[in-house]
Motif scaffolding. Structure first.
Motif, PDB file in Angstrom:
ATOM      1  N   ASP A 151      -3.176  -5.374  -7.177  1.00 19.63           N
ATOM      2  CA  ASP A 151      -3.140  -4.575  -8.399  1.00 19.63           C
ATOM      3  C   ASP A 151      -4.558  -4.282  -8.876  1.00 19.63           C
ATOM      4  N   LEU A 207      -0.459  -0.894  -9.150  1.00 19.30           N
ATOM      5  CA  LEU A 207       0.614  -1.522  -8.390  1.00 19.30           C
ATOM      6  C   LEU A 207       1.734  -2.078  -9.268  1.00 19.30           C
ATOM      7  N   GLU A 233       0.827  -1.201   0.000  1.00 12.86           N
ATOM      8  CA  GLU A 233       0.000   0.000   0.000  1.00 12.86           C
ATOM      9  C   GLU A 233       0.862   1.252   0.000  1.00 12.86           C
ATOM     10  N   VAL A 289       2.137   1.993  -3.514  1.00  8.58           N
ATOM     11  CA  VAL A 289       1.150   2.633  -4.389  1.00  8.58           C
ATOM     12  C   VAL A 289       1.011   4.114  -4.044  1.00  8.58           C
ATOM     13  N   GLU A 302      -7.173  -4.139  -6.885  1.00  6.43           N
ATOM     14  CA  GLU A 302      -7.742  -3.189  -5.924  1.00  6.43           C
ATOM     15  C   GLU A 302      -7.276  -1.765  -6.200  1.00  6.43           C
ATOM     16  N   SER A 303      -6.058  -1.618  -6.725  1.00  9.46           N
ATOM     17  CA  SER A 303      -5.509  -0.279  -6.978  1.00  9.46           C
ATOM     18  C   SER A 303      -5.801   0.208  -8.387  1.00  9.46           C
TER      19      SER A 303
END
Length: 364
Positions: free
Chosen positions: A301, A308, A174, A177, A303-304
């Motif tokens: 990745d 990521l 996290e 990112v 989720e972002s």
């Protein structure tokens, strides 16, 4: 004279805990005690502002803070400390023999009182403690590890350790990112050295390597001094230390259990078996970490929103660049294979049983 050897060691990249550990390993307790006194005598010559916090932490680990006042009050304290040990002449001779042939290491922390000596890692401020790590996350991780160390139940200890690893790993990703692939907030890699205790230091350094690669770091083994330098971003470096320590304890516990079930002189108690066991354990752990990491990176990745993977690619390039800065003449060597196939397979089996966090990451 000893203080001169100590200050020369600092210029050569050595740090207080490393130097005391190296002397104790090669020369014994008495020379190490004299060395700590010399480190204390050196420490009182510097103002607090001249000593980096990470360096001060190491002095505390050596109890130098406690002897600092004694040295300040009485300059002869060092001589009396040397005379108080058994065979003081022998201790001093053994100490000088070790300090006189110290190999040069990379300068990873600012040397007290020597602003003219720069760090060997460009872009690092020498903070190898908590940079890039949220204090709240770090407190939770330390609390979990304290519980793991306190319990006598293996399953409970593994559960606490796994949760600590999971928290640290997710926090690392996290943070990657958030800092982004570029811009003013972009973090820079750093480096720290890990001490590799006997026995089987060479094989234990292999475990450091596979854990480092699985945590987006790179590891270099220092032949002759039983240390490994790990290069990476601070949160990842912290994760390497946590994971390596836990897995090494699990491997050693499995070896002890084997020894308890066998008689003295059995194959399972031989050096060849134990060394091969640790090698098999390391190889299989590496495979498990890589497999778990691929799934974790893919999940985070998504989720972002796809942010990521490009960040990880750029951070890996940064780590490789810093590795080259630290070790421009690095030589890659192929390690020897296991000498005992049964031990190697037993180590692989133990690695299958070892508790791992589901969110461990790979090196890319």
């Amino acid at each position: 004279m000893i203080e001169l050897f100590v200050t020369t060691a600092w210029v050569g990249g050595w740090q207080p805990v490393e130097l005391a550990w190296h002397v104790r390993r090669l020369a014994g307790v008495n020379p190490a005690g004299v060395l700590v006194a010399a480190v204390a005598a050196d420490a009182v010559q510097h103002r607090v502002g001249e000593v980096h916090p990470a360096w001060r932490d190491q002095l505390v680990d050596l109890d130098v803070v406690l002897v600092e006042e004694a040295v300040a009050r009485d300059p002869a304290w060092l001589q009396r400390a040397a005379a108080a040990v058994d065979d003081p002449v022998g201790a001093l001779c053994d100490l000088v023999a070790v300090l006189g042939v110290l190999p040069r290491l990379q300068v990873l922390l600012p040397v007290p009182g020597r602003p003219d000596i720069g760090l060997d890692v460009v872009g690092s401020d020498g903070d190898t403690s908590t940079a890039g790590i949220d204090p709240g996350v770090l407190a939770k991780v330390r609390a979990l590890l304290a519980k793991a160390e306190a319990t006598t139940f293996e399953a409970e200890a593994q559960a606490f350790t796994a949760k600590a690893h999971e928290l640290m790993t997710r926090h690392s990703l996290e943070h990657a990112v958030v800092t982004g692939p570029s811009g003013e907030r972009r973090a820079r890699p750093a480096a720290r050295r890990l001490l590799i205790d006997d026995p089987y230091a060479e094989v234990k350094s292999l475990l450091v390597q596979v854990v480092a690669e699985a945590s987006r770091c790179r590891a270099v083994s220092h032949q002759g001094v039983q240390m490994s330098t790990v290069v990476g971003f601070e949160a990842d470096l912290a994760a390497v230390e946590v994971l390596f320590t836990s897995l090494l304890v699990q491997a050693q516990t499995a070896l002890q259990e084997l020894a308890h079930r066998t008689s003295t002189g059995s194959r399972e108690r031989s050096r060849g078996f134990r060394s091969s066991f640790l090698r098999g354990f390391s190889y299989r752990i590496g495979e498990r970490l890589d497999s778990a990491g691929e799934a974790t990176v893919a999940d985070l990745d998504r989720e972002s929103g796809g942010a990521l993977v490009p960040v990880l690619a750029e951070r890996r390039a940064d780590v490789d660049d810093h590795l080259t800065e630290l070790f421009p003449h690095l030589v890659t060597s192929r390690g020897s294979g296991p000498s005992d196939g049964l031990g190697f397979r037993a180590g692989e089996a133990a690695a299958e049983r070892a508790d791992l966090p589901g969110s461990q990451v790979t090196s890319g």
